[in-house]
Design a protein around this motif. Structure first.
Motif, PDB file in Angstrom:
ATOM      1  N   ILE A  93      -3.846   2.128  -3.783  1.00  0.00           N
ATOM      2  CA  ILE A  93      -4.757   0.608  -3.208  1.00  0.00           C
ATOM      3  C   ILE A  93      -5.648   0.366  -4.650  1.00  0.00           C
ATOM      4  O   ILE A  93      -5.072   0.465  -5.300  1.00  0.00           O
ATOM      5  CB  ILE A  93      -6.021   1.176  -2.722  1.00  0.00           C
ATOM      6  CG1 ILE A  93      -6.946   2.580  -3.710  1.00  0.00           C
ATOM      7  CG2 ILE A  93      -5.348   2.172  -1.960  1.00  0.00           C
ATOM      8  CD1 ILE A  93      -8.274   3.064  -2.662  1.00  0.00           C
TER       9      ILE A  93
ATOM     10  N   LEU B 271       0.725  -0.911  -0.018  1.00  0.00           N
ATOM     11  CA  LEU B 271      -0.187   0.388   0.033  1.00  0.00           C
ATOM     12  C   LEU B 271       0.672   1.089  -0.567  1.00  0.00           C
ATOM     13  O   LEU B 271       0.622   2.545  -0.221  1.00  0.00           O
ATOM     14  CB  LEU B 271      -0.730   0.199   1.488  1.00  0.00           C
ATOM     15  CG  LEU B 271      -1.474  -0.883   1.090  1.00  0.00           C
ATOM     16  CD1 LEU B 271      -2.364  -1.363   2.746  1.00  0.00           C
ATOM     17  CD2 LEU B 271      -3.165  -0.801   0.358  1.00  0.00           C
TER      18      LEU B 271
ATOM     19  N   TYR C  22     -10.944  -5.064   6.150  1.00  0.00           N
ATOM     20  CA  TYR C  22     -10.078  -3.941   5.539  1.00  0.00           C
ATOM     21  C   TYR C  22     -10.616  -3.111   4.796  1.00  0.00           C
ATOM     22  O   TYR C  22     -11.942  -3.311   4.549  1.00  0.00           O
ATOM     23  CB  TYR C  22      -8.792  -4.726   4.260  1.00  0.00           C
ATOM     24  CG  TYR C  22      -9.848  -5.912   3.790  1.00  0.00           C
ATOM     25  CD1 TYR C  22     -10.360  -5.443   2.511  1.00  0.00           C
ATOM     26  CD2 TYR C  22      -9.562  -6.459   3.975  1.00  0.00           C
ATOM     27  CE1 TYR C  22     -11.080  -6.142   1.304  1.00  0.00           C
ATOM     28  CE2 TYR C  22     -10.882  -7.927   3.060  1.00  0.00           C
ATOM     29  CZ  TYR C  22     -10.896  -7.543   1.838  1.00  0.00           C
ATOM     30  OH  TYR C  22     -11.976  -8.222   1.744  1.00  0.00           O
TER      31      TYR C  22
ATOM     32  N   GLY D 192      -7.017   4.570   2.349  1.00  0.00           N
ATOM     33  CA  GLY D 192      -8.020   2.984   3.198  1.00  0.00           C
ATOM     34  C   GLY D 192      -7.302   2.811   4.686  1.00  0.00           C
ATOM     35  O   GLY D 192      -6.012   2.777   4.892  1.00  0.00           O
TER      36      GLY D 192
ATOM     37  N   PHE E  22     -10.963   0.065   1.926  1.00  0.00           N
ATOM     38  CA  PHE E  22     -10.202   1.437   0.487  1.00  0.00           C
ATOM     39  C   PHE E  22     -11.764   2.517  -0.098  1.00  0.00           C
ATOM     40  O   PHE E  22     -12.635   1.765   0.141  1.00  0.00           O
ATOM     41  CB  PHE E  22      -9.595   0.807  -0.161  1.00  0.00           C
ATOM     42  CG  PHE E  22      -8.806  -0.045   0.123  1.00  0.00           C
ATOM     43  CD1 PHE E  22      -6.992   0.250   0.350  1.00  0.00           C
ATOM     44  CD2 PHE E  22      -8.788  -1.491   0.166  1.00  0.00           C
ATOM     45  CE1 PHE E  22      -6.360  -0.933   1.592  1.00  0.00           C
ATOM     46  CE2 PHE E  22      -8.126  -2.469   0.933  1.00  0.00           C
ATOM     47  CZ  PHE E  22      -6.449  -1.905   1.335  1.00  0.00           C
TER      48      PHE E  22
END
Length: 533
Positions: free
Chosen positions: A266, A204, A332, A279, A334
């Motif tokens: 991302i 990332l 997670y 994110g 984003f």
């Protein structure tokens, strides 16, 4: 390539790996400072003294000092404070623990012989070490990302998207490929993403990325020992002893580590390419190690004159048979509208068995007796922590992990000093201290060594670890005797400095961890109640 989590299997797949690491080996073999109140108030400097239940786990020759039976129990109230400091920002977590540190019995048998007037035996329970610790912290300015480290070694090993993907039904990459479990988990959580080919990945972090992070760690567990000792003395000048110890280990760690970014690389909403956006992710990992071991202790105490004691003791390694299980998951999200939660191995834990041989221990002590009023004692102990050996479940040495132990750790030097002054026939005052050197090699503390945390089969999912500096103990105490009854009390202050590493330093671009300074303070109130008869 589309990525998703396959359905949970109807049965748990067996998996017997040897995934332990050098960090795991040290965690359960590290020394502690526990014992009776008299022992702790004098800094544990009893190698040349004896006459205390705690000597059954230190110098077994101490049992030869006894001329009467003894039974005692020790209670410990510990107030612990852990403070982490990152980039000038500190956070603290406090906890209170109550334990039974020690209880035991010594029986003294008068033989009537001028050569060996007493033959003694004893049995005790001792809490050798407590692994309890809780700490957390916030990182305002990250210097890199764990995702880049995962992308780096996934590329270096040449794992393809097909190896890592959980897309295909009836295919579990955790069991059917040999890829690192963090690589698989990272791929299916979109924190590493393909770069045009099936074996190239991005993390990332990229040029211009900035962000923050946080960590929250809870450790629990203990190292307990059950001892049986035999000993005696020759002409009241040479005390000898032999001890047999059975140890019980239980250690659990729960680690949560998160990163949040702006201007990061991302995944795009199609899941097949990357864009620049916001994110982050959180890695939740857990491990549990438990098992038993045994050791043997030998000791001598020499009394050339009444005012002088010289003590020597050696402990064999403790041979452990251990079971370990672990688990990991990533949540997670984003700005490309990709978010979710993925568990490793469909939520099933990774299970394996292994063996550990801890280092030998060598002790020497000298004590002076000042009439009937005072005692001054000095001890030295050496533990070569870099000489631990790790084996698989069948006893075959894992040379890679044993080599890591030798690289990461070094010998530990421990100095203990204690004093006791008898005010009158009933009351005594005591004081003591101990200093333990850092067990970590300079290559680790300098941040120049790549530290392997995933195990030889790459199934462990806790990339973080701590490295310890010196540990200092200081204590005060008193004792009261009335006929055969006695009570001892001690206040013990222990402080230890450590460094928390969220993951290992790496030359891969964008994988620079932000470290945290950790300080652990233990304030202990210890009471021993006993009876001699």
């Amino acid at each position: 390539m589309k990525k998703k989590v396959i359905s949970i299997l109807s049965f748990a797949l067996p998996f017997f790996a040897m995934s332990q690491t050098a960090m795991d080996a040290f965690q359960i073999a590290q020394p502690g400072f526990k014992g009776t109140a008299r022992f702790m108030s004098m800094g544990g400097a009893f190698t040349a003294l004896g006459g205390d239940i705690s000597t059954l786990t230190q110098n077994p020759a101490g049992i030869g000092v006894y001329r009467s039976n003894d039974v005692s129990v020790t209670l410990d109230l510990n107030f612990q404070s852990n403070k982490s400091t990152v980039q000038g920002l500190s956070m603290s977590r406090n906890s209170t623990q109550f334990n039974c540190n020690n209880f035991g019995y010594v029986g003294a048998v008068y033989t009537g012989s001028d050569v060996m007037p007493y033959f003694n035996w004893g049995a005790s329970y001792s809490r050798n070490a407590s692994f309890n610790r809780k700490y957390k912290g916030t990182i305002n300015n990250l210097s890199g990302s764990l995702s880049n480290l995962i992308a780096g070694y996934t590329m270096a090993d040449g794992w393809s998207s097909g190896d890592l993907s959980s897309y295909y039904d009836n295919y579990n990459p955790y069991q059917e490929s040999f890829a690192p479990w963090l690589s698989i988990l990272g791929y299916n959580s979109y924190i590493i993403n393909p770069i045009g080919t099936t074996t190239q990945y991005n993390g990332l972090w990229q040029d211009g990325t900035y962000g923050s992070g946080a960590f929250d760690i809870v450790e629990n567990g203990y190292n307990d020992e059950y001892s049986i000792n035999f000993g005696g003395n020759f002409k009241n000048s040479v005390m000898w002893g032999i001890g047999f110890g059975i140890t019980d280990i239980d250690y659990t760690s729960s680690v949560y580590y998160e990163e949040d970014f702006e201007n990061a690389r991302i995944p795009d909403s199609d899941g097949n390419s990357t864009i620049t956006g916001a994110g982050g992710f959180g890695l939740d990992s857990w491990k549990h190690i438990n098992g038993t071991g045994f050791n043997v202790k030998l000791g001598l105490i020499l009394r050339p004159v009444n005012e002088l004691r010289i003590g020597l003791a050696v402990h064999t390694p403790t041979w452990y048979s251990l079971k370990q299980e672990g688990w990991g998951a990533i949540d997670y999200g984003f700005s490309s509208n990709i978010s979710g939660y993925t568990e490793a191995n469909n939520g099933y834990t990774d299970y394996f068995e292994w063996k550990l041989r801890t280092p030998w221990r060598f002790m020497a002590g000298i004590a002076g007796v000042i009439g009937s009023k005072g005692i001054i004692s000095l001890d030295y102990e050496y533990r070569p922590m870099n000489k631990m050996s790790v084996q698989d479940r069948d006893g075959n040495e894992y040379t890679t992990i044993t080599g890591d132990v030798e690289t990461y750790y070094k010998g530990v030097n421990i100095v203990r000093v204690g004093a006791e002054y008898r005010i009158d026939r009933n009351w005594s005052l005591r004081a003591g201290a101990s200093l333990q050197s850092s067990p970590v090699s300079s290559s680790i503390t300098d941040g120049n060594e790549y530290v392997y945390t995933s195990g030889p089969d790459d199934t462990e999912m806790t990339p973080s670890y701590t490295t310890d500096n010196t540990t200092v103990n200081a204590a005060l105490g008193f004792g009261y005797r009335y006929n055969n009854f006695y009570i001892d009390a001690a206040y013990v202050y222990e402080t230890r400095k450590s460094t928390f590493h969220p993951y290992t330093p790496s030359n891969y671009y964008g994988a620079s961890p932000t470290l945290a300074d950790l300080k652990t303070n233990n304030n202990q109130a210890v009471v021993t109640i006993g009876f001699k008869f």
